[in-house]
Design an enzyme around this catalytic site. Sequence first.
Site, PDB file in Angstrom:
ATOM      1  N   ALA A   9       0.844  -1.193   0.000  1.00  0.00           N
ATOM      2  CA  ALA A   9       0.000   0.000   0.000  1.00  0.00           C
ATOM      3  C   ALA A   9       0.877   1.239   0.000  1.00  0.00           C
ATOM      4  CB  ALA A   9      -0.918   0.010   1.219  1.00  0.00           C
ATOM      5  N   ASP A  10       0.310   2.336  -0.487  1.00  0.00           N
ATOM      6  CA  ASP A  10       0.985   3.624  -0.388  1.00  0.00           C
ATOM      7  C   ASP A  10      -0.072   4.699  -0.194  1.00  0.00           C
ATOM      8  OD1 ASP A  10       3.844   4.814  -0.768  1.00  0.00           O
ATOM      9  OD2 ASP A  10       2.439   6.228  -1.671  1.00  0.00           O
TER      10      ASP A  10
END
Length: 194
Positions: A72-73
Site C-alpha cells: 500500500a501507499d
Amino acid sequence: MAEQRPPLVLASASPRRLDLLARIGVVPDAVSPTDIDETPRKGEAPRRLAARLAAAKAGAAEAPPGALVLAADTVVGLGRRVLPKADTETEARRCLEMLSGRRHHVATGVALRLPNGRVRHRLVLTALAFQRLTAAQIDDYVAGGEWRGKAGGYAIQGRAECFVRFLSGSHSNVVGLPLFETAQLLRGAGWLVP
C-alpha cells in the site's frame, strides 16, 4: 481442521499497517519492505501516484513461491499537489500551514500480488477538512514530533485528529490502510479474513 491458505507477505515496514491488519485479525506471515523511488512524476496527480507506488511495491517485494504480497501507499493531496512525507520540522510546518482551514484528500493505493504474478488493485479516497490552525497550534503539534515520516505532515491516529472538522470516507485509509477494501482483496484471493 484448519483451512489452508497461502502465506501472506506485507510489503511495508509501517507499524501502523501491521496494527491496522491486526485489528481485523490478519497477521502477515512475513514482512518484506521495499526500497523504491517514491518521487512523483511530473504532473502526476496524488491518486495516480498512490496507485503506481502500491503496484510497484507489490511487484518489488520478495516473497516465497505461492505467497500473496500485500502493498500500500498513502498520499495526501491538496488539489493536484502531492504533499510530502514530512522529514523535517520545516516540511511538517509547511504542510500544516497549507492544510489549515482547507479541504484535502488522502489517497491510498492497495495492491495484492497473487501467486501467479497478477496484481489486483484498489484505490481509496477520503476527503478531510482541517480547522483553521493558529501558529501556536502548529508550533505545539510540530514540537510533539508525531508528524515524522507521515504523509502530509500529520498523523490522524494521534493528536492531529482534533484538527479534523470534516471527514468523508474511510478513517483507516487516512491512517494508512483502508481495511474494508484490504479485507475484500484478501478474501477474493482465498485468504480468509476472520
